[in-house]
Design a protein around this motif. Sequence first.
Motif, PDB file in Angstrom:
ATOM      1  N   LEU A 150      41.207  36.655  31.788  1.00  0.00           N
ATOM      2  CA  LEU A 150      39.625  37.293  33.224  1.00  0.00           C
ATOM      3  C   LEU A 150      40.629  37.895  34.525  1.00  0.00           C
ATOM      4  N   ARG A 151      39.704  38.929  34.411  1.00  0.00           N
ATOM      5  CA  ARG A 151      40.579  39.946  34.806  1.00  0.00           C
ATOM      6  C   ARG A 151      40.951  39.934  36.129  1.00  0.00           C
ATOM      7  N   THR A 164      37.711  42.985  44.143  1.00  0.00           N
ATOM      8  CA  THR A 164      37.960  44.457  44.852  1.00  0.00           C
ATOM      9  C   THR A 164      37.607  45.400  44.776  1.00  0.00           C
ATOM     10  N   PRO A 165      37.712  46.673  45.576  1.00  0.00           N
ATOM     11  CA  PRO A 165      36.312  47.588  46.739  1.00  0.00           C
ATOM     12  C   PRO A 165      35.103  47.996  44.810  1.00  0.00           C
ATOM     13  N   GLU A 166      34.948  47.153  43.547  1.00  0.00           N
ATOM     14  CA  GLU A 166      33.809  48.167  43.421  1.00  0.00           C
ATOM     15  C   GLU A 166      33.300  46.693  42.985  1.00  0.00           C
ATOM     16  N   SER A 167      33.999  45.157  43.190  1.00  0.00           N
ATOM     17  CA  SER A 167      33.311  43.980  42.899  1.00  0.00           C
ATOM     18  C   SER A 167      31.490  44.237  43.387  1.00  0.00           C
ATOM     19  N   GLY A 201      33.139  38.909  34.603  1.00  0.00           N
ATOM     20  CA  GLY A 201      34.357  37.606  35.581  1.00  0.00           C
ATOM     21  C   GLY A 201      35.513  38.096  36.182  1.00  0.00           C
ATOM     22  N   SER A 202      35.649  37.817  37.619  1.00  0.00           N
ATOM     23  CA  SER A 202      36.954  38.283  37.787  1.00  0.00           C
ATOM     24  C   SER A 202      37.680  36.895  38.923  1.00  0.00           C
ATOM     25  N   ALA A 203      39.435  37.175  38.955  1.00  0.00           N
ATOM     26  CA  ALA A 203      39.902  36.107  39.898  1.00  0.00           C
ATOM     27  C   ALA A 203      39.862  36.777  41.047  1.00  0.00           C
ATOM     28  N   LYS A 204      39.180  37.735  41.701  1.00  0.00           N
ATOM     29  CA  LYS A 204      39.361  38.046  42.601  1.00  0.00           C
ATOM     30  C   LYS A 204      38.782  39.937  43.398  1.00  0.00           C
TER      31      LYS A 204
END
Length: 173
Positions: free
Chosen positions: A128-129, A54-57, A49-52
Amino acid sequence: MISLQGLAYCESARVGGDKMDEAISSYVRRNYNLLIGEGTAERVKLEIGSAKRTPESDNVSTYVRGRDVARGVPSEITLTQAQVADAVAEPVARIVHVVRSALEHTQPEIAADVIDAGITMTGGGSLLREISTVLEYETGLPVRVADNPLTCVAEGAGQTLEDPTYRGALLAI
Ligand SMILES: Nc1ncnc2c1ncn2[C@@H]1O[C@H](COP(=O)(O)OP(=O)(O)OP(=O)(O)O)[C@@H](O)[C@H]1O
Ligand SMILES: [Mg+2]
């Protein structure tokens, strides 16, 4: 908003970690016709999970198993972190919204102090990231996550009850 050991302003929205799990379930149901359990949704959140985005997502992913709604059979898909970020965007935006609203409703002198003190996030959801980065960007204020976000509210409430300095503080609302 806490100032001079008391409550200066208080606003609340019922958006916690469980709303993020629900948002992930809805996303999977909507886009893949796949029904998943609460535990699965929470696992996805904790794992990637991540709130936004990122380039790795796009390169981080996990599998998700559930029941295909149309065919009624078990099925498995892969979800990327970018997709999970999209899924939780709505609850994250609601958190940002209530924080901004609280800042707007705070007396100017106290609001000015927040520039130095910043915002402290509590609750498991603050793990959360990227969520503190999002809040920092959206408010322009320094944001930190409490040392023990899962337990600090209960611990702090206990300390507040015991410490005479804070007598009456918990009765203010
Ligand atoms: N590493 C983590 N990343 C994201 N969420 C987490 C993590 N660890 C725990 N959580 C979530 O924290 C939640 C439980 O903690 P808690 O209820 O304190 O937080 P909250 O729901 O964010 O806030 P509150 O209930 O106080 O409004 C669960 O939803 C759990 O999935
Ligand atoms: Mg909660």
